[in-house]
Design a protein around this motif. Structure first.
Motif, PDB file in Angstrom:
ATOM      1  N   VAL A 112      -1.899  28.728   0.781  1.00 31.63           N
ATOM      2  CA  VAL A 112      -2.741  28.182  -0.292  1.00 31.63           C
ATOM      3  C   VAL A 112      -2.689  26.656  -0.280  1.00 31.63           C
ATOM      4  O   VAL A 112      -3.727  25.977  -0.363  1.00 31.63           O
ATOM      5  CB  VAL A 112      -2.291  28.740  -1.656  1.00 31.63           C
ATOM      6  CG1 VAL A 112      -3.051  28.050  -2.788  1.00 31.63           C
ATOM      7  CG2 VAL A 112      -2.518  30.246  -1.709  1.00 31.63           C
ATOM      8  N   ALA A 113      -1.482  26.103  -0.166  1.00 26.97           N
ATOM      9  CA  ALA A 113      -1.348  24.644  -0.139  1.00 26.97           C
ATOM     10  C   ALA A 113      -1.980  24.065   1.117  1.00 26.97           C
ATOM     11  O   ALA A 113      -2.622  23.003   1.067  1.00 26.97           O
ATOM     12  CB  ALA A 113       0.129  24.254  -0.217  1.00 26.97           C
ATOM     13  N   GLY A 114      -1.807  24.749   2.244  1.00 29.00           N
ATOM     14  CA  GLY A 114      -2.390  24.258   3.488  1.00 29.00           C
ATOM     15  C   GLY A 114      -3.902  24.214   3.432  1.00 29.00           C
ATOM     16  O   GLY A 114      -4.525  23.247   3.903  1.00 29.00           O
ATOM     17  N   VAL A 115      -4.506  25.241   2.867  1.00 31.20           N
ATOM     18  CA  VAL A 115      -5.975  25.262   2.714  1.00 31.20           C
ATOM     19  C   VAL A 115      -6.423  24.157   1.768  1.00 31.20           C
ATOM     20  O   VAL A 115      -7.406  23.457   2.017  1.00 31.20           O
ATOM     21  CB  VAL A 115      -6.437  26.647   2.218  1.00 31.20           C
ATOM     22  CG1 VAL A 115      -7.926  26.611   1.856  1.00 31.20           C
ATOM     23  CG2 VAL A 115      -6.171  27.707   3.278  1.00 31.20           C
ATOM     24  N   ALA A 116      -5.681  23.984   0.666  1.00 29.20           N
ATOM     25  CA  ALA A 116      -6.053  22.967  -0.324  1.00 29.20           C
ATOM     26  C   ALA A 116      -5.918  21.550   0.225  1.00 29.20           C
ATOM     27  O   ALA A 116      -6.696  20.655  -0.129  1.00 29.20           O
ATOM     28  CB  ALA A 116      -5.194  23.128  -1.577  1.00 29.20           C
ATOM     29  N   LEU A 117      -4.938  21.349   1.106  1.00 32.79           N
ATOM     30  CA  LEU A 117      -4.676  20.009   1.648  1.00 32.79           C
ATOM     31  C   LEU A 117      -5.276  19.807   3.039  1.00 32.79           C
ATOM     32  O   LEU A 117      -5.028  18.779   3.664  1.00 32.79           O
ATOM     33  CB  LEU A 117      -3.162  19.770   1.728  1.00 32.79           C
ATOM     34  CG  LEU A 117      -2.387  19.837   0.407  1.00 32.79           C
ATOM     35  CD1 LEU A 117      -0.886  19.739   0.668  1.00 32.79           C
ATOM     36  CD2 LEU A 117      -2.831  18.739  -0.543  1.00 32.79           C
ATOM     37  N   GLY A 118      -6.052  20.756   3.485  1.00 32.65           N
ATOM     38  CA  GLY A 118      -6.526  20.737   4.857  1.00 32.65           C
ATOM     39  C   GLY A 118      -7.389  19.557   5.227  1.00 32.65           C
ATOM     40  O   GLY A 118      -7.479  19.196   6.408  1.00 32.65           O
ATOM     41  N   ASP A 119      -8.044  18.933   4.256  1.00 32.99           N
ATOM     42  CA  ASP A 119      -8.897  17.778   4.543  1.00 32.99           C
ATOM     43  C   ASP A 119      -8.103  16.475   4.646  1.00 32.99           C
ATOM     44  O   ASP A 119      -8.672  15.447   5.028  1.00 32.99           O
ATOM     45  CB  ASP A 119      -9.978  17.643   3.463  1.00 32.99           C
ATOM     46  CG  ASP A 119     -10.967  18.809   3.487  1.00 32.99           C
ATOM     47  OD1 ASP A 119     -11.150  19.386   4.575  1.00 32.99           O
ATOM     48  OD2 ASP A 119     -11.534  19.144   2.429  1.00 32.99           O
ATOM     49  N   LEU A 120      -6.828  16.528   4.301  1.00 30.52           N
ATOM     50  CA  LEU A 120      -5.997  15.334   4.361  1.00 30.52           C
ATOM     51  C   LEU A 120      -5.374  15.195   5.751  1.00 30.52           C
ATOM     52  O   LEU A 120      -5.353  16.148   6.532  1.00 30.52           O
ATOM     53  CB  LEU A 120      -4.902  15.414   3.293  1.00 30.52           C
ATOM     54  CG  LEU A 120      -5.391  15.457   1.838  1.00 30.52           C
ATOM     55  CD1 LEU A 120      -4.213  15.644   0.899  1.00 30.52           C
ATOM     56  CD2 LEU A 120      -6.176  14.205   1.489  1.00 30.52           C
ATOM     57  N   ALA A 122      -2.675  15.129   8.782  1.00 25.73           N
ATOM     58  CA  ALA A 122      -1.621  16.107   9.063  1.00 25.73           C
ATOM     59  C   ALA A 122      -0.275  15.684   8.497  1.00 25.73           C
ATOM     60  O   ALA A 122       0.512  16.540   8.069  1.00 25.73           O
ATOM     61  CB  ALA A 122      -1.507  16.333  10.572  1.00 25.73           C
ATOM     62  N   PHE A 123       0.017  14.385   8.471  1.00 28.46           N
ATOM     63  CA  PHE A 123       1.327  13.951   7.977  1.00 28.46           C
ATOM     64  C   PHE A 123       1.466  14.150   6.467  1.00 28.46           C
ATOM     65  O   PHE A 123       2.559  14.025   5.921  1.00 28.46           O
ATOM     66  CB  PHE A 123       1.594  12.486   8.354  1.00 28.46           C
ATOM     67  CG  PHE A 123       0.748  11.471   7.646  1.00 28.46           C
ATOM     68  CD1 PHE A 123       1.124  10.958   6.416  1.00 28.46           C
ATOM     69  CD2 PHE A 123      -0.440  11.022   8.214  1.00 28.46           C
ATOM     70  CE1 PHE A 123       0.347  10.017   5.767  1.00 28.46           C
ATOM     71  CE2 PHE A 123      -1.219  10.078   7.575  1.00 28.46           C
ATOM     72  CZ  PHE A 123      -0.831   9.579   6.344  1.00 28.46           C
ATOM     73  N   ILE A 124       0.365  14.483   5.805  1.00 28.97           N
ATOM     74  CA  ILE A 124       0.417  14.843   4.387  1.00 28.97           C
ATOM     75  C   ILE A 124       0.260  16.351   4.216  1.00 28.97           C
ATOM     76  O   ILE A 124       0.996  16.987   3.458  1.00 28.97           O
ATOM     77  CB  ILE A 124      -0.673  14.109   3.584  1.00 28.97           C
ATOM     78  CG1 ILE A 124      -0.438  12.598   3.623  1.00 28.97           C
ATOM     79  CG2 ILE A 124      -0.709  14.613   2.134  1.00 28.97           C
ATOM     80  CD1 ILE A 124      -1.514  11.802   2.906  1.00 28.97           C
ATOM     81  N   ALA A 125      -0.707  16.933   4.925  1.00 31.83           N
ATOM     82  CA  ALA A 125      -1.029  18.345   4.745  1.00 31.83           C
ATOM     83  C   ALA A 125       0.122  19.255   5.172  1.00 31.83           C
ATOM     84  O   ALA A 125       0.488  20.197   4.443  1.00 31.83           O
ATOM     85  CB  ALA A 125      -2.297  18.685   5.532  1.00 31.83           C
ATOM     86  N   LEU A 126       0.718  19.000   6.341  1.00 31.73           N
ATOM     87  CA  LEU A 126       1.776  19.881   6.836  1.00 31.73           C
ATOM     88  C   LEU A 126       3.045  19.815   5.984  1.00 31.73           C
ATOM     89  O   LEU A 126       3.555  20.860   5.552  1.00 31.73           O
ATOM     90  CB  LEU A 126       2.073  19.561   8.300  1.00 31.73           C
ATOM     91  CG  LEU A 126       3.192  20.381   8.950  1.00 31.73           C
ATOM     92  CD1 LEU A 126       2.916  21.869   8.832  1.00 31.73           C
ATOM     93  CD2 LEU A 126       3.365  19.987  10.419  1.00 31.73           C
ATOM     94  N   PRO A 127       3.579  18.621   5.693  1.00 36.77           N
ATOM     95  CA  PRO A 127       4.749  18.596   4.798  1.00 36.77           C
ATOM     96  C   PRO A 127       4.445  19.183   3.423  1.00 36.77           C
ATOM     97  O   PRO A 127       5.310  19.832   2.822  1.00 36.77           O
ATOM     98  CB  PRO A 127       5.086  17.104   4.698  1.00 36.77           C
ATOM     99  CG  PRO A 127       4.514  16.502   5.936  1.00 36.77           C
ATOM    100  CD  PRO A 127       3.269  17.282   6.208  1.00 36.77           C
ATOM    101  N   GLY A 128       3.230  18.949   2.923  1.00 32.61           N
ATOM    102  CA  GLY A 128       2.869  19.510   1.624  1.00 32.61           C
ATOM    103  C   GLY A 128       2.880  21.023   1.636  1.00 32.61           C
ATOM    104  O   GLY A 128       3.353  21.665   0.679  1.00 32.61           O
TER     105      GLY A 128
END
Length: 374
Positions: A112-120, A122-128
């Motif tokens: 869920v978090a990966g989908v939500a942060l997918g437009d950011l 990678a250094f933000i989306a993956l750790p998030g």
């Protein structure tokens, strides 16, 4: 006072007894399991040549090629992460068997978090996404910890119930519009965007090699767990509570807080194991994606003698058995159930170290007179 309690108070991590428990007993247990596994095959009519061929295939399928090593490590990573959490709970005197449910919740939260942060980036989306998995797992395990601390409800019962709840919760959430993949009627989540995926490590050799960056995450968690248990005040409290909860309480340790923290940290590690699967292997969440990893991790924690380094090697061993078992089926035609038998035999011997010492007395030094007395 026990030998392990004396070493805990003196800050010593290894002693003769610990070395035997961590290395020699598991090694002999594995050898005995292989021997008994061969006897089981022989008793079911398998020819000796086929037995030898099956064990050669087991070795070949686990470490015989780059692909085999990749599959072994890919299978081992979630086992090590979840096993670390369970080992930490065992050290604190808690029998947490809820890693399966914590993997489910953590893996789903990571998607869920990966989908939500997918437009950011990678250094933000993956750790998030990884953080979301860890936090969700910690919260879910913390429920059982709070119930134990506040009401005395045994963690075995509460974690079993939480496991069952997580399975049904996953089935329900995978059909909600927020999570379900567009255009699909079956329960399956949206795919994790590339920015939130754990990158593959060996694609420059072969695009089909599945080993991913979760390897570095797992090694980092092993190092952190070792430091936490043996180099921090909190870890000392965990170990002291596990050795003697009453003495720890009289020493001024907060028993309730220790229980909640131990369960929460264990859940965070199991949640990372779930995130490892959904972000690194599957790229989505589906019913049953946990695949019994949380239950196998109990065996890993026991085989590793609840020591972070031991858990690492035990996880690799179980990953090798899983990867090599598939090769056994192909090359020797031996049922994959044999691997389950070998794993069960390993657990039996690990649970009975005195039996191992009786079978292999030459592998252990005799105890000194008065050893273990205070």
């Amino acid at each position: 006072m026990s030998d392990s309690m004396i070493q805990a108070t003196q800050g010593r991590v290894f002693g003769r007894t610990q070395l035997e428990d961590l290395v020699i007993v598991p090694l002999f247990a594995f050898v005995a399991a292989l021997v008994l596994g061969a006897l089981v095959m022989a008793a079911t009519g398998v020819a000796p040549a086929t037995i030898a061929q099956s064990y050669v295939a087991l070795l070949k399928g686990s470490v015989g090629s780059i692909n085999a090593v990749s599959e072994t490590l890919t299978a081992a990573l979630p086992l090590v992460l979840a096993g670390l959490g369970l080992a930490l709970g065992f050290r604190a005197g808690l029998f947490n068997i809820g890693a399966e449910g914590q993997i489910v919740i953590g893996g789903l939260a990571a998607v869920v978090a990966g989908v939500a942060l997918g437009d950011l980036p990678a250094f933000i989306a993956l750790p998030g996404a990884l953080l979301a998995g860890a936090v969700a797992g910690a919260f879910y395990a913390g429920i059982a910890g709070w119930l134990r601390a506040a009401t005395g409800a045994h963690e075995v019962i509460s974690t079993i119930m939480l496991n069952l709840i997580s399975f049904r919760l996953l089935d329900y959430l995978l059909r909600t519009p927020l999570i379900q993949k567009e255009g699909r009627a079956d329960p399956i989540s949206k795919s994790v965007p590339d920015a939130a995926e754990l990158p593959k490590l060996l694609t420059f050799l072969d695009v089909n090699l599945r080993l991913h960056a979760g390897l570095f995450l797992t090694l980092l968690m092993v190092a952190i767990a070792y430091w936490l248990l043996f180099r921090s005040k909190l870890g000392f409290e965990f170990r002291a509570s596990g050795e003697n909860a009453v003495a720890a309480r009289f020493a001024g340790m907060n028993a309730g807080l220790t229980i909640v923290l131990a369960m929460a940290i264990a859940g965070a590690l199991a949640g990372l194991a779930g995130a490892n699967q959904t972000l690194g292997v599957l790229d989505r969440a589906t019913p049953g994606f946990s695949a019994g990893i949380g239950f196998d991790a109990i065996a890993v924690a026991l085989l590793g003698r609840s020591h972070p380094v031991g858990v690492l090697f035990a996880g690799i061993l179980f990953g090798a058995l899983e990867a090599g078992g598939r090769q056994m089926q192909v090359d020797a035609g031996v049922s994959i159930d044999l691997i389950a038998i070998i794993q069960a035999l390993i657990i039996v011997f690990i649970a009975a170290p005195l039996l191992v010492k009786a079978i292999f007395p030459w592998g252990f030094r005799k105890a000194d007179k008065g050893e273990g007395r205070s």
